[in-house]
Design a protein around this motif. Structure first.
Motif, PDB file in Angstrom:
ATOM      1  N   THR A  56       0.845  -1.190   0.000  1.00 36.11           N
ATOM      2  CA  THR A  56       0.000   0.000   0.000  1.00 36.11           C
ATOM      3  C   THR A  56       0.883   1.244   0.000  1.00 36.11           C
ATOM      4  OG1 THR A  56      -0.136  -0.085   2.412  1.00 36.11           O
ATOM      5  CG2 THR A  56      -1.930  -1.090   1.188  1.00 36.11           C
ATOM      6  N   LEU A  57       0.491   2.199  -0.788  1.00 41.79           N
ATOM      7  CA  LEU A  57       1.154   3.507  -0.827  1.00 41.79           C
ATOM      8  C   LEU A  57       0.194   4.506  -0.210  1.00 41.79           C
ATOM      9  CD1 LEU A  57       3.498   5.357  -1.919  1.00 41.79           C
ATOM     10  CD2 LEU A  57       2.100   5.665  -3.965  1.00 41.79           C
ATOM     11  N   THR A  58       0.640   5.193   0.813  1.00 39.15           N
ATOM     12  CA  THR A  58      -0.200   6.159   1.520  1.00 39.15           C
ATOM     13  C   THR A  58       0.329   7.561   1.297  1.00 39.15           C
ATOM     14  OG1 THR A  58      -0.734   4.528   3.235  1.00 39.15           O
ATOM     15  CG2 THR A  58      -1.134   6.847   3.756  1.00 39.15           C
ATOM     16  N   ILE A  59      -0.570   8.445   0.961  1.00 40.54           N
ATOM     17  CA  ILE A  59      -0.226   9.861   0.833  1.00 40.54           C
ATOM     18  C   ILE A  59      -1.070  10.615   1.850  1.00 40.54           C
ATOM     19  CG2 ILE A  59       0.017  11.828  -0.715  1.00 40.54           C
ATOM     20  CD1 ILE A  59      -0.231   9.874  -3.076  1.00 40.54           C
ATOM     21  N   GLN A  60      -0.407  11.274   2.765  1.00 40.33           N
ATOM     22  CA  GLN A  60      -1.107  12.027   3.805  1.00 40.33           C
ATOM     23  C   GLN A  60      -1.232  13.494   3.390  1.00 40.33           C
ATOM     24  OE1 GLN A  60       1.693  10.970   7.012  1.00 40.33           O
ATOM     25  NE2 GLN A  60      -0.005   9.880   7.995  1.00 40.33           N
ATOM     26  N   ARG A  61      -2.301  14.091   3.841  1.00 44.83           N
ATOM     27  CA  ARG A  61      -2.516  15.536   3.612  1.00 44.83           C
ATOM     28  C   ARG A  61      -2.267  15.883   2.149  1.00 44.83           C
ATOM     29  NH1 ARG A  61       0.839  14.746   7.588  1.00 44.83           N
ATOM     30  NH2 ARG A  61       2.626  15.766   6.540  1.00 44.83           N
ATOM     31  N   THR A  62      -3.018  15.242   1.283  1.00 47.97           N
ATOM     32  CA  THR A  62      -2.778  15.367  -0.151  1.00 47.97           C
ATOM     33  C   THR A  62      -2.798  16.826  -0.611  1.00 47.97           C
ATOM     34  OG1 THR A  62      -5.130  14.943  -0.535  1.00 47.97           O
ATOM     35  CG2 THR A  62      -3.615  13.081  -0.800  1.00 47.97           C
ATOM     36  N   GLN A  63      -1.971  17.086  -1.608  1.00 48.51           N
ATOM     37  CA  GLN A  63      -1.870  18.386  -2.247  1.00 48.51           C
ATOM     38  C   GLN A  63      -2.224  18.240  -3.725  1.00 48.51           C
ATOM     39  OE1 GLN A  63      -0.965  21.180  -0.328  1.00 48.51           O
ATOM     40  NE2 GLN A  63      -1.194  19.657   1.312  1.00 48.51           N
ATOM     41  N   GLN A  64      -2.563  19.338  -4.364  1.00 51.19           N
ATOM     42  CA  GLN A  64      -2.950  19.271  -5.769  1.00 51.19           C
ATOM     43  C   GLN A  64      -1.812  18.743  -6.639  1.00 51.19           C
ATOM     44  OE1 GLN A  64      -4.516  23.220  -6.581  1.00 51.19           O
ATOM     45  NE2 GLN A  64      -6.606  22.491  -6.240  1.00 51.19           N
ATOM     46  N   GLU A  65      -0.582  19.029  -6.260  1.00 48.54           N
ATOM     47  CA  GLU A  65       0.550  18.541  -7.063  1.00 48.54           C
ATOM     48  C   GLU A  65       0.766  17.028  -6.946  1.00 48.54           C
ATOM     49  OE1 GLU A  65       0.850  20.858  -4.640  1.00 48.54           O
ATOM     50  OE2 GLU A  65       2.591  20.450  -3.360  1.00 48.54           O
ATOM     51  N   ASP A  66       0.002  16.385  -6.045  1.00 47.82           N
ATOM     52  CA  ASP A  66       0.074  14.928  -5.944  1.00 47.82           C
ATOM     53  C   ASP A  66      -0.763  14.259  -7.028  1.00 47.82           C
ATOM     54  OD1 ASP A  66      -0.149  15.088  -2.302  1.00 47.82           O
ATOM     55  OD2 ASP A  66       1.593  15.308  -3.632  1.00 47.82           O
ATOM     56  N   SER A  67      -1.567  15.032  -7.728  1.00 43.32           N
ATOM     57  CA  SER A  67      -2.400  14.471  -8.797  1.00 43.32           C
ATOM     58  C   SER A  67      -1.514  13.845  -9.863  1.00 43.32           C
ATOM     59  CB  SER A  67      -3.285  15.558  -9.423  1.00 43.32           C
ATOM     60  OG  SER A  67      -4.199  16.066  -8.485  1.00 43.32           O
ATOM     61  N   ALA A  68      -1.744  12.567 -10.131  1.00 41.66           N
ATOM     62  CA  ALA A  68      -0.914  11.815 -11.071  1.00 41.66           C
ATOM     63  C   ALA A  68      -1.481  10.407 -11.166  1.00 41.66           C
ATOM     64  CB  ALA A  68       0.539  11.754 -10.593  1.00 41.66           C
ATOM     65  N   VAL A  69      -0.879   9.624 -12.038  1.00 37.06           N
ATOM     66  CA  VAL A  69      -1.144   8.187 -12.061  1.00 37.06           C
ATOM     67  C   VAL A  69      -0.027   7.508 -11.278  1.00 37.06           C
ATOM     68  CG1 VAL A  69      -1.330   6.122 -13.475  1.00 37.06           C
ATOM     69  CG2 VAL A  69      -2.347   8.266 -14.266  1.00 37.06           C
TER      70      VAL A  69
END
Lengths: 114, 115
Positions: free
Chosen positions: B76-89
């Motif tokens: 599992t890959l977890t991204i906390q407190r997502t930001q708009q620049e995290d948008s990707a595949v």
């Protein structure tokens, strides 16, 4: 030293023509050079790969040419077809601590006109 | 046989939320990789796991990103407190290091959109 530079960024070829995509690397520790094909909405899929002990590898219409001294390799697609329209990534890999690290080029978007 | 699977295929989230992405590798593959692919860009290495060895986290862009893998199975890959620049595949790949030069097999990816 870890970069792989890929060109062109995009390519338009007529059906039946030859598509050529080039890549260059710096680190001589790389020992495996695969090419991946990616269709929209899909993950990349291995197309063809070469090791630096040979200068050319051919599989069907796809050929990799490898120039070890120049640290360059290229993908040639002969008799290009509209179905070949996709994004192509080159990569360079080296064995590190028991596994293989991969550095990818930035991709070439190929469009083959019918 | 079954290939690499990833879920969800698409995820839309609001800025500041945490997200968890899942990867099921090919059975028997000891190595597992996570990559990020921004729109029109190449593949950016994030992290890889090799068997029970400590993972190589050198590609993680910030401490908001973390990943886990249990043995040689699911990751599992977890991204906390997502930001708009995290948008990707986000792409996952697995390989059997005793196979042909550790050939990677990719999953279809998870498209993450952060609003």
């Amino acid at each position: 030293q870890q970069q792989v530079k890929q060109s062109p960024q995009s390519l338009i070829v007529q059906k039946g023509g030859i598509s050529i995509i080039n890549c260059a690397y710096e680190n001589t520790a790389f020992d495996y050079f695969p090419w991946y094909q990616q269709f929209p909405g899909k993950g990349p899929a291995l197309l063809i790969a070469i090791r630096p002990d040979v200068s050319e590898k051919k599989e069907g219409r796809f050929t990799i040419s490898f120039n070890k001294s120049a640290k360059q390799f290229s993908l040639h697609i002969m008799d290009s077809q509209p179905g070949d329209s996709a994004t192509y990534f080159c990569a360079a890999s080296m064995r590190s601590s028991g596994t293989y690290k991969y550095i990818f080029g930035t991709g070439t978007r190929l469009k083959v006109l019918a | 046989g079954a290939g690499v699977s990833q879920s969800p295929s698409n995820k839309v989230t609001e800025k500041g939320k945490d997200v968890e992405l899942r990867c099921d590798p090919i059975s028997g593959h000891t190595a597992l990789y996570w990559y990020r692919q921004r729109l029109g860009q190449g593949l950016e290495f994030l992290i890889y796991f090799q068997g029970n060895s400590a993972p190589d986290k050198s590609g993680l862009p910030s401490d908001r990103f973390s990943a886990e893998r249990t043995g040689e199975s699911v990751s599992t890959l977890t991204i906390q407190r997502t930001q708009q620049e995290d948008s990707a595949v986000y792409l996952c790949a697995s390989s059997h290091t005793s196979g042909r030069a550790g050939t990677q097999y990719f999953g279809p990816g998870t498209r993450l959109t952060v609003l």
